[in-house]
Design an enzyme around this catalytic site. Structure first.
Site, PDB file in Angstrom:
ATOM      1  N   GLU A 116       0.845  -1.193   0.000  1.00  0.00           N
ATOM      2  CA  GLU A 116       0.000   0.000   0.000  1.00  0.00           C
ATOM      3  C   GLU A 116       0.879   1.240   0.000  1.00  0.00           C
ATOM      4  O   GLU A 116       2.007   1.226   0.492  1.00  0.00           O
ATOM      5  CB  GLU A 116      -0.929   0.016   1.219  1.00  0.00           C
ATOM      6  CG  GLU A 116      -2.060  -0.969   1.101  1.00  0.00           C
ATOM      7  CD  GLU A 116      -3.145  -0.767   2.147  1.00  0.00           C
ATOM      8  OE1 GLU A 116      -3.132   0.246   2.886  1.00  0.00           O
ATOM      9  OE2 GLU A 116      -4.030  -1.639   2.220  1.00  0.00           O
ATOM     10  N   ASP A 146      -8.794   2.222   8.892  1.00  0.00           N
ATOM     11  CA  ASP A 146      -8.999   3.448   8.107  1.00  0.00           C
ATOM     12  C   ASP A 146     -10.020   4.347   8.796  1.00  0.00           C
ATOM     13  O   ASP A 146      -9.788   5.539   8.998  1.00  0.00           O
ATOM     14  CB  ASP A 146      -9.505   3.134   6.693  1.00  0.00           C
ATOM     15  CG  ASP A 146      -8.470   2.446   5.819  1.00  0.00           C
ATOM     16  OD1 ASP A 146      -7.260   2.614   6.075  1.00  0.00           O
ATOM     17  OD2 ASP A 146      -8.883   1.734   4.887  1.00  0.00           O
ATOM     18  N   HIS A 193      -4.714   6.759   0.064  1.00  0.00           N
ATOM     19  CA  HIS A 193      -3.894   5.549   0.103  1.00  0.00           C
ATOM     20  C   HIS A 193      -4.505   4.501  -0.827  1.00  0.00           C
ATOM     21  O   HIS A 193      -5.607   4.676  -1.326  1.00  0.00           O
ATOM     22  CB  HIS A 193      -3.699   5.018   1.529  1.00  0.00           C
ATOM     23  CG  HIS A 193      -4.901   4.401   2.159  1.00  0.00           C
ATOM     24  ND1 HIS A 193      -5.936   5.139   2.689  1.00  0.00           N
ATOM     25  CD2 HIS A 193      -5.238   3.105   2.350  1.00  0.00           C
ATOM     26  CE1 HIS A 193      -6.841   4.322   3.195  1.00  0.00           C
ATOM     27  NE2 HIS A 193      -6.457   3.083   2.996  1.00  0.00           N
ATOM     28  N   HIS A 216      -5.474   0.340  -1.841  1.00  0.00           N
ATOM     29  CA  HIS A 216      -5.903  -0.953  -1.304  1.00  0.00           C
ATOM     30  C   HIS A 216      -5.723  -1.993  -2.397  1.00  0.00           C
ATOM     31  O   HIS A 216      -5.974  -1.704  -3.579  1.00  0.00           O
ATOM     32  CB  HIS A 216      -7.379  -0.926  -0.919  1.00  0.00           C
ATOM     33  CG  HIS A 216      -7.653  -0.498   0.479  1.00  0.00           C
ATOM     34  ND1 HIS A 216      -8.861  -0.720   1.087  1.00  0.00           N
ATOM     35  CD2 HIS A 216      -6.899   0.134   1.393  1.00  0.00           C
ATOM     36  CE1 HIS A 216      -8.847  -0.235   2.313  1.00  0.00           C
ATOM     37  NE2 HIS A 216      -7.661   0.303   2.521  1.00  0.00           N
TER      38      HIS A 216
END
Length: 134
Positions: A13, A90, A77, A79
């Protein structure tokens, strides 16, 4: 941000912060810049932990260059899933961030999945997934 999409099985990630402005004439938010992963960030296959080192310095550079006409607008970010869904971690991180005071009054959270990008808007401890217009 799209160059960090986790299409390979061993890709970790990635993430960073969103930097932008709010238009006076209509109140729309514009994301002008983002930070990329920094060496101090922790990157795993299914976890990204952003550390302040590097991201804050980059924001300070943009702030100085723009003469204070920019804001921290949130986080992004990746995934490793086709249609990203925020994890419990999160949501906890986002909730913590929304409790802080920011000039923009709200934050945006972007998750880049393999096939889709999803965006959430957070203000006053309320989180709303923004839907894409057709």
């Amino acid at each position: 941000m799209s160059r960090y999409i986790q299409v390979k099985w061993d890709a970790t990630e990635a993430g960073g912060i969103l930097i932008g402005r709010i238009l006076e004439e209509d109140g729309n938010y514009i994301i002008d810049d983002v930070t990329e992963p920094m060496p101090s960030d922790r990157r795993k296959r299914t976890r990204f932990s952003r550390k302040p080192d590097g991201h804050q310095e980059y924001f300070n550079e943009v702030w100085n260059r723009e003469k204070g006409r920019c804001f921290y607008l949130g986080e992004w970010h990746t995934h490793p899933e086709k249609k990203p869904t925020p994890s419990f971690i999160d949501k906890e991180d986002w909730s913590r961030l929304m409790k802080m005071e920011f000039e923009s009054g709200c934050l945006f959270f972007i998750i880049i999945g393999i096939d889709e990008i999803k965006v959430w808007y957070g203000a006053e401890d309320q989180l709303i997934e923004l839907k894409r217009r057709s």
